[in-house]
Design an enzyme around this catalytic site. Structure first.
Site, PDB file in Angstrom:
ATOM      1  N   GLY A  47       0.827  -1.209   0.000  1.00 37.65           N
ATOM      2  CA  GLY A  47       0.000   0.000   0.000  1.00 37.65           C
ATOM      3  C   GLY A  47       0.858   1.255   0.000  1.00 37.65           C
ATOM      4  O   GLY A  47       0.442   2.298   0.497  1.00 37.65           O
ATOM      5  N   SER A  85      -3.959   0.046  14.064  1.00 39.83           N
ATOM      6  CA  SER A  85      -4.780   1.261  14.206  1.00 39.83           C
ATOM      7  C   SER A  85      -5.088   1.401  15.688  1.00 39.83           C
ATOM      8  O   SER A  85      -4.986   0.427  16.441  1.00 39.83           O
ATOM      9  CB  SER A  85      -6.086   1.080  13.420  1.00 39.83           C
ATOM     10  OG  SER A  85      -7.025   2.069  13.763  1.00 39.83           O
ATOM     11  N   TYR A 126     -13.593  -3.744  10.685  1.00 38.44           N
ATOM     12  CA  TYR A 126     -12.266  -3.115  10.662  1.00 38.44           C
ATOM     13  C   TYR A 126     -11.582  -3.314  12.010  1.00 38.44           C
ATOM     14  O   TYR A 126     -10.402  -3.698  12.071  1.00 38.44           O
ATOM     15  CB  TYR A 126     -12.435  -1.622  10.352  1.00 38.44           C
ATOM     16  CG  TYR A 126     -11.146  -0.832  10.286  1.00 38.44           C
ATOM     17  CD1 TYR A 126     -10.333  -0.896   9.158  1.00 38.44           C
ATOM     18  CD2 TYR A 126     -10.749  -0.015  11.344  1.00 38.44           C
ATOM     19  CE1 TYR A 126      -9.161  -0.159   9.084  1.00 38.44           C
ATOM     20  CE2 TYR A 126      -9.578   0.723  11.278  1.00 38.44           C
ATOM     21  CZ  TYR A 126      -8.789   0.647  10.151  1.00 38.44           C
ATOM     22  OH  TYR A 126      -7.615   1.368  10.077  1.00 38.44           O
ATOM     23  N   ILE A 138      -0.450   6.739   4.076  1.00 39.81           N
ATOM     24  CA  ILE A 138       0.546   6.390   5.106  1.00 39.81           C
ATOM     25  C   ILE A 138       1.700   5.583   4.509  1.00 39.81           C
ATOM     26  O   ILE A 138       2.873   5.826   4.832  1.00 39.81           O
ATOM     27  CB  ILE A 138      -0.149   5.608   6.248  1.00 39.81           C
ATOM     28  CG1 ILE A 138      -1.053   6.563   7.051  1.00 39.81           C
ATOM     29  CG2 ILE A 138       0.875   4.937   7.149  1.00 39.81           C
ATOM     30  CD1 ILE A 138      -1.923   5.878   8.101  1.00 39.81           C
ATOM     31  N   ASN A 176       1.204  -2.601   5.411  1.00 39.31           N
ATOM     32  CA  ASN A 176       0.446  -1.357   5.583  1.00 39.31           C
ATOM     33  C   ASN A 176      -0.871  -1.356   4.827  1.00 39.31           C
ATOM     34  O   ASN A 176      -1.820  -0.696   5.261  1.00 39.31           O
ATOM     35  CB  ASN A 176       1.328  -0.192   5.101  1.00 39.31           C
ATOM     36  CG  ASN A 176       0.526   1.069   4.860  1.00 39.31           C
ATOM     37  OD1 ASN A 176       0.163   1.769   5.807  1.00 39.31           O
ATOM     38  ND2 ASN A 176       0.234   1.361   3.595  1.00 39.31           N
ATOM     39  N   ASP A 205      -3.218 -11.748  -2.714  1.00 42.72           N
ATOM     40  CA  ASP A 205      -2.674 -12.746  -3.638  1.00 42.72           C
ATOM     41  C   ASP A 205      -1.245 -13.099  -3.222  1.00 42.72           C
ATOM     42  O   ASP A 205      -0.331 -12.285  -3.329  1.00 42.72           O
ATOM     43  CB  ASP A 205      -2.698 -12.160  -5.059  1.00 42.72           C
ATOM     44  CG  ASP A 205      -2.278 -13.178  -6.113  1.00 42.72           C
ATOM     45  OD1 ASP A 205      -1.456 -14.072  -5.794  1.00 42.72           O
ATOM     46  OD2 ASP A 205      -2.763 -13.068  -7.240  1.00 42.72           O
ATOM     47  N   SER A 209       1.804   3.225  -2.372  1.00 43.57           N
ATOM     48  CA  SER A 209       1.610   4.278  -3.383  1.00 43.57           C
ATOM     49  C   SER A 209       0.899   5.503  -2.829  1.00 43.57           C
ATOM     50  O   SER A 209       1.063   6.599  -3.362  1.00 43.57           O
ATOM     51  CB  SER A 209       0.809   3.712  -4.574  1.00 43.57           C
ATOM     52  OG  SER A 209       1.567   2.743  -5.239  1.00 43.57           O
ATOM     53  N   LYS A 257      -8.053  -5.265  12.784  1.00 43.58           N
ATOM     54  CA  LYS A 257      -6.885  -4.594  13.368  1.00 43.58           C
ATOM     55  C   LYS A 257      -6.532  -5.182  14.739  1.00 43.58           C
ATOM     56  O   LYS A 257      -5.360  -5.221  15.130  1.00 43.58           O
ATOM     57  CB  LYS A 257      -7.141  -3.088  13.467  1.00 43.58           C
ATOM     58  CG  LYS A 257      -7.259  -2.406  12.098  1.00 43.58           C
ATOM     59  CD  LYS A 257      -5.970  -2.546  11.295  1.00 43.58           C
ATOM     60  CE  LYS A 257      -6.008  -1.750   9.995  1.00 43.58           C
ATOM     61  NZ  LYS A 257      -4.743  -1.803   9.259  1.00 43.58           N
ATOM     62  N   ILE A 285      -5.266  10.057  10.690  1.00 46.93           N
ATOM     63  CA  ILE A 285      -4.195  10.530   9.799  1.00 46.93           C
ATOM     64  C   ILE A 285      -4.842  11.052   8.520  1.00 46.93           C
ATOM     65  O   ILE A 285      -5.762  10.409   7.975  1.00 46.93           O
ATOM     66  CB  ILE A 285      -3.196   9.402   9.465  1.00 46.93           C
ATOM     67  CG1 ILE A 285      -2.715   8.683  10.740  1.00 46.93           C
ATOM     68  CG2 ILE A 285      -2.017   9.946   8.658  1.00 46.93           C
ATOM     69  CD1 ILE A 285      -1.963   9.533  11.739  1.00 46.93           C
TER      70      ILE A 285
HETATM   71  P1  NAP Z   1      -5.017   4.902   1.775  1.00 50.53           P
HETATM   72  O1  NAP Z   1      -4.701   6.351   1.667  1.00 50.53           O
HETATM   73  O2  NAP Z   1      -6.310   4.394   1.236  1.00 50.53           O
HETATM   74  O3  NAP Z   1      -3.797   4.102   1.094  1.00 50.53           O
HETATM   75  C1  NAP Z   1      -3.809   2.711   1.055  1.00 50.53           C
HETATM   76  C2  NAP Z   1      -3.125   2.218  -0.196  1.00 50.53           C
HETATM   77  O4  NAP Z   1      -3.228   0.779  -0.204  1.00 50.53           O
HETATM   78  C3  NAP Z   1      -3.807   2.700  -1.460  1.00 50.53           C
HETATM   79  O5  NAP Z   1      -2.873   2.970  -2.481  1.00 50.53           O
HETATM   80  C4  NAP Z   1      -4.687   1.517  -1.816  1.00 50.53           C
HETATM   81  O6  NAP Z   1      -5.081   1.480  -3.179  1.00 50.53           O
HETATM   82  C5  NAP Z   1      -3.781   0.374  -1.459  1.00 50.53           C
HETATM   83  N1  NAP Z   1      -4.470  -0.897  -1.334  1.00 50.53           N
HETATM   84  C6  NAP Z   1      -5.787  -1.126  -1.057  1.00 50.53           C
HETATM   85  N2  NAP Z   1      -6.049  -2.425  -1.115  1.00 50.53           N
HETATM   86  C7  NAP Z   1      -4.887  -3.043  -1.423  1.00 50.53           C
HETATM   87  C8  NAP Z   1      -4.535  -4.395  -1.640  1.00 50.53           C
HETATM   88  N3  NAP Z   1      -5.452  -5.376  -1.582  1.00 50.53           N
HETATM   89  N4  NAP Z   1      -3.247  -4.681  -1.931  1.00 50.53           N
HETATM   90  C9  NAP Z   1      -2.313  -3.703  -2.032  1.00 50.53           C
HETATM   91  N5  NAP Z   1      -2.602  -2.399  -1.861  1.00 50.53           N
HETATM   92  C10 NAP Z   1      -3.878  -2.089  -1.559  1.00 50.53           C
HETATM   93  O7  NAP Z   1      -4.995   4.414   3.288  1.00 50.53           O
HETATM   94  P2  NAP Z   1      -4.127   4.973   4.536  1.00 50.53           P
HETATM   95  O8  NAP Z   1      -4.967   5.902   5.297  1.00 50.53           O
HETATM   96  O9  NAP Z   1      -2.810   5.365   4.058  1.00 50.53           O
HETATM   97  O10 NAP Z   1      -4.045   3.624   5.394  1.00 50.53           O
HETATM   98  C11 NAP Z   1      -2.884   2.803   5.385  1.00 50.53           C
HETATM   99  C12 NAP Z   1      -2.978   1.861   6.564  1.00 50.53           C
HETATM  100  O11 NAP Z   1      -3.060   2.615   7.775  1.00 50.53           O
HETATM  101  C13 NAP Z   1      -4.210   0.967   6.545  1.00 50.53           C
HETATM  102  O12 NAP Z   1      -3.867  -0.319   7.001  1.00 50.53           O
HETATM  103  C14 NAP Z   1      -5.144   1.642   7.529  1.00 50.53           C
HETATM  104  O13 NAP Z   1      -6.064   0.749   8.118  1.00 50.53           O
HETATM  105  C15 NAP Z   1      -4.159   2.192   8.539  1.00 50.53           C
HETATM  106  N6  NAP Z   1      -4.685   3.297   9.335  1.00 50.53           N
HETATM  107  C16 NAP Z   1      -5.061   4.467   8.743  1.00 50.53           C
HETATM  108  C17 NAP Z   1      -5.548   5.515   9.540  1.00 50.53           C
HETATM  109  C18 NAP Z   1      -5.945   6.852   8.960  1.00 50.53           C
HETATM  110  O14 NAP Z   1      -6.488   7.692   9.709  1.00 50.53           O
HETATM  111  N7  NAP Z   1      -5.687   7.139   7.691  1.00 50.53           N
HETATM  112  C19 NAP Z   1      -5.689   5.324  10.911  1.00 50.53           C
HETATM  113  C20 NAP Z   1      -5.328   4.106  11.469  1.00 50.53           C
HETATM  114  C21 NAP Z   1      -4.813   3.102  10.676  1.00 50.53           C
HETATM  115  P3  NAP Z   1      -6.630   1.899  -3.560  1.00 50.53           P
HETATM  116  O15 NAP Z   1      -6.821   3.266  -3.060  1.00 50.53           O
HETATM  117  O16 NAP Z   1      -6.690   1.826  -5.043  1.00 50.53           O
HETATM  118  O17 NAP Z   1      -7.546   0.975  -2.862  1.00 50.53           O
END
Ligand code: NAP
Length: 255
Positions: free
Chosen positions: A13, A146, A159, A18, A94, A71, A15, A163, A192
């Site tokens: 993840g 999380s 979710y 986080i 991540n 996968d 790209s 987690k 975040i």
């Molecule tokens: P994000 O902005 O949605 O980024 C996640 C990235 O992972 C996106 O590029 C997404 O692509 C990709 N992804 C989704 N499904 C995937 C898969 N099956 N295989 C590989 N890549 C995949 O999310 P984020 O906020 O950075 O969250 C990252 C991590 O931090 C997650 O585990 C989330 O639960 C955790 N987290 C986030 C927060 C927050 O407040 N943001 C808080 C606590 C924990 P697509 O967009 O195309 O799906």
């Protein structure tokens, strides 16, 4: 900065959001190379793909692998890409999804999708990385859990379950691999600013109400999590394993 000198990291993840912040901080802190493993190449929030940004702006090498963490073969391909740089020594599980839901309406498909990405994806990612680390010089596995992996929330029970499972997977693997040179830790981000679940902007009143609950008075940024990950990946954390590092601006500290 050379804290991560000699490290080769895989960030699932990586790209967007986080993961992008973690990949970039790893490169800034001297990692040799970062493998960005994601289902999309360009960030959701727009801009240059993470691996290209790293190559252009830091001394680190980087590559992108088209990888769906549900996968096993895709995750193995990410490990193979790390082999090209000398082998994975830091694995960041991540990739994750989040959506609010009504528990009584959650279908089996909804449940399995969240669990497959958030928990099984990290499980398999850790398994494949640990195999390679055992053949190499050990390493550091970092699971992005999380605050929902520490506290229940009725607005996103699936979710939270995924987690919470990831938290216990972390502790179990720390126990399993501690004697073999692999440290395993979890980071628990609070709120975040990313585009998880949709638009990052959201409702300004809700955002204001949230930040008033955060002692540091703001949302976290991806680089806040990135720097915590740098610590856990580095020798500064050489006696840290099976730990939960909460990075939430103090939100949980006064619950
Ligand atoms: P994000 O902005 O949605 O980024 C996640 C990235 O992972 C996106 O590029 C997404 O692509 C990709 N992804 C989704 N499904 C995937 C898969 N099956 N295989 C590989 N890549 C995949 O999310 P984020 O906020 O950075 O969250 C990252 C991590 O931090 C997650 O585990 C989330 O639960 C955790 N987290 C986030 C927060 C927050 O407040 N943001 C808080 C606590 C924990 P697509 O967009 O195309 O799906």
């Amino acid at each position: 900065m050379t804290l991560l000198d000699g490290r080769v990291a895989v960030v699932t993840g990586g790209s967007s959001g986080i993961g992008r912040g973690i990949a970039r901080e790893f490169a800034d802190y001297g990692a040799d190379a970062v493998v960005v493993a994601d289902i999309r190449e360009g960030p959701k929030e727009d801009g240059t793909p993470t691996h290209e940004l790293i190559r252009a702006e830091t001394d680190a090498d980087a590559t992108f692998v088209d990888c769906d963490v549900t996968d096993r073969a895709d995750l193995a391909a990410a490990m193979d890409a790390a082999d090209e740089f000398g082998g994975v020594s830091v694995m960041v599980n991540n990739a994750g999804i989040w959506q609010p839901e009504e528990f009584l309406d959650v279908s089996d498909d909804d449940y399995e999708r969240t669990m497959d990405i958030n928990l099984k994806g990290a499980y398999v990612g850790a398994q494949l990385a640990a195999e390679r680390m055992l053949d190499g010089d050990g390493g550091s596995i970092i699971n992005i859990s999380s605050i929902a992996g520490l506290f229940g929330n009725g607005n996103w029970p699936t979710y939270s379950a995924s987690k919470g499972g990831l938290t216990m997977l972390t502790y179990s693997l720390a126990h399993r691999f501690g004697s073999e040179g692999i440290r395993v830790n979890a980071i628990h981000p609070g709120g975040i600013e990313t585009m998880i679940g949709g638009d990052s902007g959201g409702d300004p009143d809700q955002a204001e109400a949230f930040t008033q609950q955060v002692p540091l008075g703001r949302y976290g940024q991806p680089e806040d999590i990135g720097r915590a990950a740098v610590f856990l990946a580095s020798d500064l954390a050489s006696y840290v394993t099976g730990e939960s590092l909460v990075v939430d601006g103090g939100w949980t500290s006064w619950r």
